[in-house]
Design an enzyme around this catalytic site. Sequence first.
Site, PDB file in Angstrom:
ATOM      1  N   SER A   1       0.849  -1.187   0.000  1.00 60.32           N
ATOM      2  CA  SER A   1       0.000   0.000   0.000  1.00 60.32           C
ATOM      3  C   SER A   1       0.880   1.231   0.000  1.00 60.32           C
ATOM      4  O   SER A   1       2.047   1.181   0.419  1.00 60.32           O
ATOM      5  CB  SER A   1      -0.896   0.008   1.237  1.00 60.32           C
TER       6      SER A   1
ATOM      7  N   TYR B   1      -3.011  -0.127  10.276  1.00 63.40           N
ATOM      8  CA  TYR B   1      -2.880  -0.538   8.881  1.00 63.40           C
ATOM      9  C   TYR B   1      -1.528  -0.097   8.323  1.00 63.40           C
ATOM     10  O   TYR B   1      -0.835  -0.868   7.649  1.00 63.40           O
ATOM     11  CB  TYR B   1      -4.026   0.058   8.070  1.00 63.40           C
TER      12      TYR B   1
END
Length: 281
Positions: free
Chosen positions: A133, A146
Site C-alpha cells: 500500500s 494498517y
Amino acid sequence: MTKTILITGCSSGLGKLTARHFAEKGWNVVATMRRPDPELANAYPARILVAALDVGDPASIEAAIEAGIARFGGLDAVVNNAGITMVSIFEATPADAIRQIFETNVFGMVNVIQAAVPHLRRRGGGTVVNVGSGVGIAAMPLLSVYSASKQAVEGLSESLSYELSSQNIRVRLVQPGAMRSTNFTTTGMAASQAAPVPESYRPYFDHMLQSMINYPFASTEEQSVVEAIHAAATDPTDRLRYQVGPDVEEYARLRWSTSEDAYRAGMHRLTGHTAWRDMAK
C-alpha cells in the site's frame, strides 16, 4: 508451458479482477478465498480453480496449493492480495482488532510465502508478488495499525527479495494508492470491532476523516493495479517496487527525493494536518 499462479483474497474487488486478468492472459489460476465462490471460474472454467484458503490457517494454505498442483501440475507464482484495514484512533483501537489486522496483513502473508516457497523451488524458481500500500511508504493519520502492517510488508518484501533470489525466486511489491472502491472504514473487520472515537479526539477525527473523503488525488483505478500485478509477476528484471497511483508517486517522491523537513511539511499539507493546525490555533 502454461504457468500457474495462486492468488489470495479473490472473493471480491482487486483479487477477483486479478484472477480474471491472469486467466485472460493464458495463465492457470488458483483463485483462493475463505468461502469459495465457484462462479468466479465460470468465464474460464479450464483455467480457474476456486479453492478455500484462510491465510491464518496453514493447513488450508497447503491444501489450496496442493489442489492447484494436482489440477495444473505445478506452481509458478503467488500473489498475496488478502488484507484488511480499519480507520480508528489508535488509543481506542481494540487489541483484538490490531491483532486481526496483523494476523491477516503480515502473518497471513508470511504463512502463504513459507508454504509456497518449497513448491516454487521445485519448479525451478518463481515469483512472489506482495500487494502492499502507499501507506507502506508514507503513514497516514487514522490508519496507524494498517500503516504499521503495510510497512512490515515493505520490510519483509525487500529482505526476501535478496534472500529468495538465492532460490531463483523473485519478490515483487505492488504499492497501490487509494482506490475509491475500497471501503477504508471497516474492510474485513466485524462491526463489533469498530473503535469508538474518544470525545477528546472527536474534532480532530472528524476533520481528518473529511480530509480523507476530500482526498487531494485522483482515485487509483483497480485495473491499473491489476496490470501492475501482472507486470510484476512477469518482469524478469531485479525491480522490487511497483507504485500505482498519483498519490503513491507523490508520497514516494517526498519520502525519497526530498529532505525530512520537506517530507513532513508535504505530508502535513496532503493529509489535512496543516488545515487542522490552522483551525486549532
